[in-house]
Design a protein around this motif. Sequence first.
Motif, PDB file in Angstrom:
ATOM      1  N   GLY A  93       0.792  -1.217   0.000  1.00 10.20           N
ATOM      2  CA  GLY A  93       0.000   0.000   0.000  1.00 10.20           C
ATOM      3  C   GLY A  93       0.829   1.274   0.000  1.00 10.20           C
ATOM      4  N   THR A  94       2.145   1.148  -0.152  1.00 11.33           N
ATOM      5  CA  THR A  94       2.985   2.344  -0.189  1.00 11.33           C
ATOM      6  C   THR A  94       3.290   2.688  -1.643  1.00 11.33           C
ATOM      7  N   ASP A 127       6.480   7.354  -2.566  1.00  8.50           N
ATOM      8  CA  ASP A 127       6.811   7.363  -1.138  1.00  8.50           C
ATOM      9  C   ASP A 127       8.050   6.520  -0.856  1.00  8.50           C
ATOM     10  N   VAL A 128       8.163   5.404  -1.588  1.00  3.78           N
ATOM     11  CA  VAL A 128       9.349   4.548  -1.411  1.00  3.78           C
ATOM     12  C   VAL A 128      10.602   5.332  -1.786  1.00  3.78           C
ATOM     13  N   THR A 157      11.762   8.048   0.577  1.00 10.41           N
ATOM     14  CA  THR A 157      12.473   7.597   1.772  1.00 10.41           C
ATOM     15  C   THR A 157      13.944   8.014   1.711  1.00 10.41           C
ATOM     16  N   PHE A 188       3.889   0.100  -4.523  1.00 10.07           N
ATOM     17  CA  PHE A 188       5.203  -0.473  -4.813  1.00 10.07           C
ATOM     18  C   PHE A 188       5.108  -1.960  -5.144  1.00 10.07           C
TER      19      PHE A 188
END
Lengths: 332, 325
Positions: free
Chosen positions: B91-92, B96-97, B100, B138
């Motif tokens: 769910g990411t 967003d990955v 990081t 992802f």
Amino acid sequence: MTVALRLGSLALAVCAAMLLGLFVGGSALPAASVAWTLLHPHASGDVATIVWQLRAPRVCIAALVGAALAVSGFLLQGMLRNPLVDPFLTGISSGAALATALAIAAGLAIPFVPALGFGAGLLTALAVAFLARRGSGLDAERLILAGISLSALFSAFVALALTRVGRASSSTILAWLAGSIAGRGWNDLFWAAPYAIVGFGLALAVVPALNAMRLGDDVARAVGLDVVRANWMILSAATLLTAAAVALAGTIGFVGLIVPHLARRMLGTDGRKALLASALLGAALVPLADAASRTLWAPAEIPLGVLLAIIGVPTFLYLYLRPASATRMWGT
Amino acid sequence: MGHVALHGVRVAAGTRTLFENISFEIAPAEFVAIVGPNGAGKTTLLRTIAGFIRPLAGEVTIDGAPVHRLSARERALGVTLLGSESELPYGTSVRDVVATGRFAHRDWWEWGERESDGRIVGDALRHVDLAECADRPFETLSSGERQRARIALALAQEASLVLVDEPTSHLDPRFAHEILSLLRTLAEGPRSVVAVLHDLSQAAAADRVLIVADGELLADGPPRDALDPSILERAYHIAFSRFEQDGVLTVVPRGPLVPGRSDDARIAGGSAQRMDVAGEDPARTATVRTGHDANTDRILGAGLVPGVGDAGLAGDDDGRRTGPR
């Protein structure tokens, strides 16, 4: 729906649930007089006493307990990257339960029991953390193993205590184990709130770390997170929050396990949103359940923990296990 | 910026000493491949350079500063490590990955992204050709795309040294080639890339190859010198053949070492040449030939593909005897 709108509606739900908690209860008060009392805080009389001294602290405690357990669960699930972890994994509830059972069996005055439970819960959490440490860090698997083992051991002692004490004491112990905020007042709240506030503060501080840990400890380390320090901070925050909740309401399961799932489902895995959503959802759910526990079987009360499990678990199973659902346990 | 040095580093895994005394340097803009047998400690070596493991003796420095003295955040601005695998945060979003990677560029109380973060993450996504997938979860990416996303993460981090552990494992030749080309583009400017690779022919595409085995650095130099069959035999204890065609060096395992028979692989400038076996062992050659379909045989036999025939045969032969690489 945008993120702000979703969080806004959750905040409204919290207000609505808390208000509802003020209007319903064991003694049927006319809604108009409750409303009048709420608008005139300095009035006196039976209604004012019931609303301000019995229901208001209860509603606030319920909201605090809900938010604390939900955030604690969110933190631990994020740290261990395990969706089945709940706040009681750290052994807090089992340690507190044992201390409470022993205190009641020994005939200790009731007002001291929550404080004793709190202390024992924290000590157990420290013992679990001590067993789970590896080098200067915390090992996720050892934490789960230590938490489950100590909990099992303490539960056995609680069961032993239950068989050895009299009927009156055992029903007090059982009531505590079932989870309830009946009879709690402002004093209890003021006594436990500081721990919860420190816990919430720490939780906010570790949100960027939790986000970095989503891809695993090695990625987190590679992008510049001091994983050891972050783990200790997360464990401390979760422990303080759970200890405050346990001191106030005994063992209330389900919230810390399931609310974080619902929050991630609503707002994704980004800790900034999911943590706030967890807190709000927990703060709405527990007052709502508490209101139900007071009214469904009035004048008797259904233990809050029992009610939450009865409503919550089937809902959760439906959401996640229905065959048509392509959703996963972890995430949206 | 980006100058890394290991001085007399001693590393152990548990009670087993992996490296007694290892020293080398990595200059900016270098693409270095580390190869060696399983269990030689390549991953541990990467983790030591990344500062995850503190050496028992000696030190690792980045631009003169010992890595273990830096804070996690300072270290991440200089060096990053892409492991061979990472968790799948269901769910990411891909964005967003990748974002990081900006962790070390923010202060701990900063919840939000800085404006520059958004721009850098966008650039990184475009660099690995994943801009269109930015909002996808992802876990819905293919293995190759995930690896690209992880490279974008390292790009967004803007560290001057990128360490990569087996970036091409589980990838088909096309994706593996893509990832290697991508890593090549990363080794520019102040940034250098060090990759642990298992495929020796992939390692041959690096600027420099380090061969580690039995706690030692057996070779350190340009692929042409380092990937010498005699050195590889010492490292892996099997025989190797190597060919070169159109400037591309190919190294393949040939089979068990035969005592007393040293490797007879030689490079013939530019064109491929069969190094081994076929002429010596008629039975084996026959097996190989029957393994080909008639069409292939005809093409090879007729020499329609200049320079390929023999090398192809030798390669097949190796494959047959050593199993899939």
